[in-house]
Write an enzyme that holds these catalytic residues in place. Structure first.
Site, PDB file in Angstrom:
ATOM      1  CD1 TRP A 182      -2.528   1.650   2.266  1.00  0.00           C
ATOM      2  CD2 TRP A 182      -2.842   1.483   0.066  1.00  0.00           C
ATOM      3  NE1 TRP A 182      -3.548   2.515   1.913  1.00  0.00           N
ATOM      4  CE2 TRP A 182      -3.765   2.422   0.568  1.00  0.00           C
ATOM      5  CE3 TRP A 182      -2.850   1.216  -1.290  1.00  0.00           C
ATOM      6  CZ2 TRP A 182      -4.672   3.107  -0.229  1.00  0.00           C
ATOM      7  CZ3 TRP A 182      -3.761   1.887  -2.099  1.00  0.00           C
ATOM      8  CH2 TRP A 182      -4.655   2.818  -1.575  1.00  0.00           C
TER       9      TRP A 182
ATOM     10  CE  LYS B 197      -8.505   0.677   4.815  1.00  0.00           C
ATOM     11  NZ  LYS B 197      -9.131   0.047   3.648  1.00  0.00           N
TER      12      LYS B 197
ATOM     13  N   GLY C 104     -10.639   3.351   2.359  1.00  0.00           N
ATOM     14  CA  GLY C 104     -11.696   3.113   1.381  1.00  0.00           C
ATOM     15  C   GLY C 104     -11.519   1.769   0.694  1.00  0.00           C
TER      16      GLY C 104
ATOM     17  CB  ALA D 121      -1.949  -2.096  -2.880  1.00  0.00           C
TER      18      ALA D 121
ATOM     19  CE  LYS E 214     -10.982  -3.018   5.259  1.00  0.00           C
ATOM     20  NZ  LYS E 214     -10.103  -3.641   4.250  1.00  0.00           N
TER      21      LYS E 214
ATOM     22  CG  ASN F   9      -8.137  -9.051   6.411  1.00  0.00           C
ATOM     23  OD1 ASN F   9      -7.684  -9.283   7.525  1.00  0.00           O
ATOM     24  ND2 ASN F   9      -7.816  -7.957   5.737  1.00  0.00           N
TER      25      ASN F   9
END
Length: 340
Positions: free
Chosen positions: A16, A109, A137, A141, A192, A257
């Site tokens: 990222w 995050k 958001g 990446a 999330k 994830n």
């Protein structure tokens, strides 16, 4: 009168961080990317690619690569694209080198283990005079770095600072949208990842798309409970950093994830072995599952999906037993902000 380019510093040349350096360079900014990884630095300097974390993406020679943090601290704003568990130590490291007026953009995050603090709370505790913004958001990446159409949220309470950041990274194909709601932006982005692990587990167990849709929907209810308790706004969760990020992360095995949950659900090897094999790029939701459930317990709100993921990852509970317990929960009314 010409507008001078913005100097953007990015700390960490992971996937990222590297992508954000490419994006800011594409926006016309002067970009300096920090890494202390010798192999990554050599890969970028010699081949102009980050073969370790973002293979296949050309890194423009105009992007400076450094291991000197002073060059980062001299930029107009600094992007932290580091794992959440390194946020505190990185801010301490920066604290005696960065001027108080330099904005810090958090592109991480998570919820810190131990303190149970959001990333902005960690940064503000150590760098109280530096303006803070959150970048979050539905952003993979590799796609963003390729220049595929992407939208993101810039959460910042100061409009002038937000405008500077948007000008520094925004472009035709990378579209930042401003909000002043830092709490919801962070809670949505962190939790999330845990919900995505749950979706992967469900699919791995063969429960189908109905189950995934239910987990996503009830997951946003869990996110909303924590968000509202922390003082965020529910409407923010209907945007890019809430439902947008949740949908992306729960809908593609490109998500670390989601991929982790899928492997766990397939039960081809023990959970511990799966986690150990992914230490190099461990899914952020693994640590967040622990911290968010501890936070929920501490403040007294119900987050059963997150708790189920935590039990599977940390408590050694049998996956099918945990799922069965979820399915046996009492029926409740459908509402985002059910009782805490």
């Amino acid at each position: 009168m010409s507008i001078l380019p913005i100097n953007v510093g990015v700390i960490s040349a992971g996937a990222w961080g590297t992508a954000l350096a490419v994006i800011a360079n594409r926006a016309g900014s002067r970009v300096t990317l920090y890494t202390n990884n010798i192999n990554v630095r050599e890969s970028i300097l010699v081949r102009r690619t980050n073969d370790t974390y973002l293979p296949g993406i050309f890194i423009d020679p105009r992007i400076a690569i450094t291991d000197d943090v002073a060059k980062i601290c001299a930029c107009d704003f600094v992007v932290l694209a580091i794992p959440s568990h390194h946020m505190r130590s990185t801010c301490i490291w920066l604290s005696d080198q960065i001027e108080a007026n330099i904005p810090i953009v958090i592109a991480t995050k998570g919820i810190e283990r131990g303190s149970l603090a959001l990333m902005s709370e960690v940064v503000t505790a150590i760098l109280p005079k530096n303006p803070v913004a959150i970048l979050s958001g539905p952003n993979f990446a590799s796609e963003a770095a390729q220049g595929l159409p992407t939208a993101t949220t810039i959460a910042c309470q100061d409009e002038r600072t937000a405008s500077q950041i948007i000008y520094g990274i925004g472009g035709k194909y990378f579209r930042p949208y401003h909000t002043d709601d830092l709490i919801s932006t962070q809670v949505g982005g962190a939790v999330k990842n845990v919900i995505a692990i749950a979706c992967g587990i469900a699919l791995g167990r063969g429960f189908g798309e109905n189950a995934r849709a239910a987990i996503i929907t009830r997951g946003i209810a869990e996110i909303a409970r924590l968000c509202l308790f922390k003082g965020g706004r529910q409407e923010t969760l209907m945007g890019l950093s809430g439902i947008g990020d949740l949908m992306l992360t729960c809908s593609s095995s490109t998500s670390r994830n989601m991929a982790l949950g899928l492997e766990i659900g397939q039960k081809t090897r023990p959970v511990k072995a799966i986690l150990e094999s992914r230490q190099k790029q461990l899914a952020e939701g693994v640590m967040t599952a622990d911290s968010v459930t501890e936070l929920a317990r501490k403040i007294g709100i119900s987050m059963p999906i997150c708790m189920a993921v935590k039990d599977i990852l940390y408590s050694g509970n049998e996956i099918d037993d945990v799922i069965q317990h979820l399915l046996e929960r009492p029926f409740v009314t459908e509402a985002l902000q059910t009782s805490f």
